[in-house]
Scaffold this motif. Structure first.
Motif: not given
Length: 321
Positions: A104-121
């Motif tokens: 969520x923090x990364x996605x807030x800064x970089x829109x194309x990385x806004x996939x929190x479930x991928x980071x969770x995985x």
């Protein structure tokens, strides 16, 4: 070349071809075949029933993810519970929560990385591998690595949230922490479909080996089964299921779907395969009844599903006497 070497090389060759082919086929189904099938099924269901419960898009997403969780979680949980590793889901869920916070923090800064479930995985799989490493290489009791992963993962999540406190994702982080059936975008439905296919396929292909290491590890070693490999496979698959179930149950309650339906099934049968089927049945009952209960009683969906699962467990205990 002896027979064992030949079989080993043949198995590697089959895996080298089969695994990529299976991944490509799954991806093709999820991204091209599944969306029209999803629309056709729910369109027909909505036309037949004509109720807001089945005609609203967000509940269609929630029902679909819930049904898939009801299959995947008890399927993996049957092996986990019988190996007395019931808390592993809790540990991996807390680590996945840390991954969500990072996403969520990364996605807030970089829109194309806004996939929190991928980071969770990614976080849950790394935690699963770390857990397996600690269990093999240290002399600590089995619950010590679990406690380290559980507390460490949750600490990472809280630290990241506090670091990014200026980012407005309060409600979003709560949905992953406590679960929210209203917050399941279609991309996450597709991810759940892919994970369920992966879990069912892996369990189907390795059921005999997983069963062996679950009930008689020493005999499995004597039979030249790679116990470490199948241990690692099971814990990684568990991580995948945990991440998927977070969408509707939340990190706090996700372990319940791995454990409670299986515990209920074990009260009614001593046959593992029969228990596996019953576990999935009880999982589906908990999910569907929990979703309907949450709507009619106006309570959160995740807790409603868990409470229904516990009621099924209590019923199984009473019926067993």
């Amino acid at each position: 070349m002896n027979d064992d070497t030949f079989r080993s090389r043949r198995g590697l060759a089959v895996a080298a071809v089969g695994v990529p082919a299976a991944v490509i086929a799954t991806a093709a189904f999820v991204y091209w075949a599944f969306p029209p099938l999803f629309d056709a099924f729910w369109g027909t269901t909505c036309g037949a029933i004509d109720s807001w419960l089945v005609c609203s898009t967000f509940l269609q997403h929630g029902f679909t993810v819930g049904v898939l969780v009801g299959i995947a979680a008890p399927l993996v949980g049957a092996y986990v519970v019988n190996r007395q590793m019931a808390l592993i889901g809790e540990a991996l869920a807390h680590t996945a929560f840390g991954g969500v916070a990072i996403g969520l923090v990364v996605g807030a800064s970089v829109e194309w990385l806004n996939y929190p479930l991928v980071f969770a995985l990614i976080a849950a799989v790394l935690a699963a591998l770390g857990l397996q490493y600690l269990a093999v290489t240290t002399d600590a009791y089995a619950d010590v690595p679990l406690a380290i992963i559980l507390t460490g993962g949750f600490a990472v999540g809280v630290a990241v949230i506090s670091y990014g406190e200026g980012v407005a994702f309060g409600r979003e982080i709560e949905s992953y922490l406590f679960g929210n059936i209203l917050f399941v975008p279609f991309e996450n439905v597709q991810l759940m479909v892919a994970l369920t296919i992966l879990v069912v396929g892996m369990v189907g292909l390795t059921h005999k080996q997983l069963l062996f290491i679950t009930f008689d590890r020493e005999a499995a070693r004597l039979a030249r089964i790679n116990v470490w490999f199948y241990d690692t496979l099971l814990i990684v698959v568990t991580a995948l299921v945990v991440v998927a179930a977070m969408q509707i149950l939340g990190a706090i309650l996700v372990a319940a779907m791995l454990v409670v339906p299986v515990a209920a099934a074990m009260q009614l049968t001593s046959n593992f395969n029969h228990g596996l089927v019953l576990s999935i049945l009880f999982g589906e009952i908990a999910v569907l009844a929990g979703i309907f209960s949450s709507y009619y009683l106006d309570i959160a969906t995740g807790p409603a599903i868990v409470l229904v699962a516990i009621l099924v467990y209590v019923f199984a205990i009473v019926n067993d006497r």
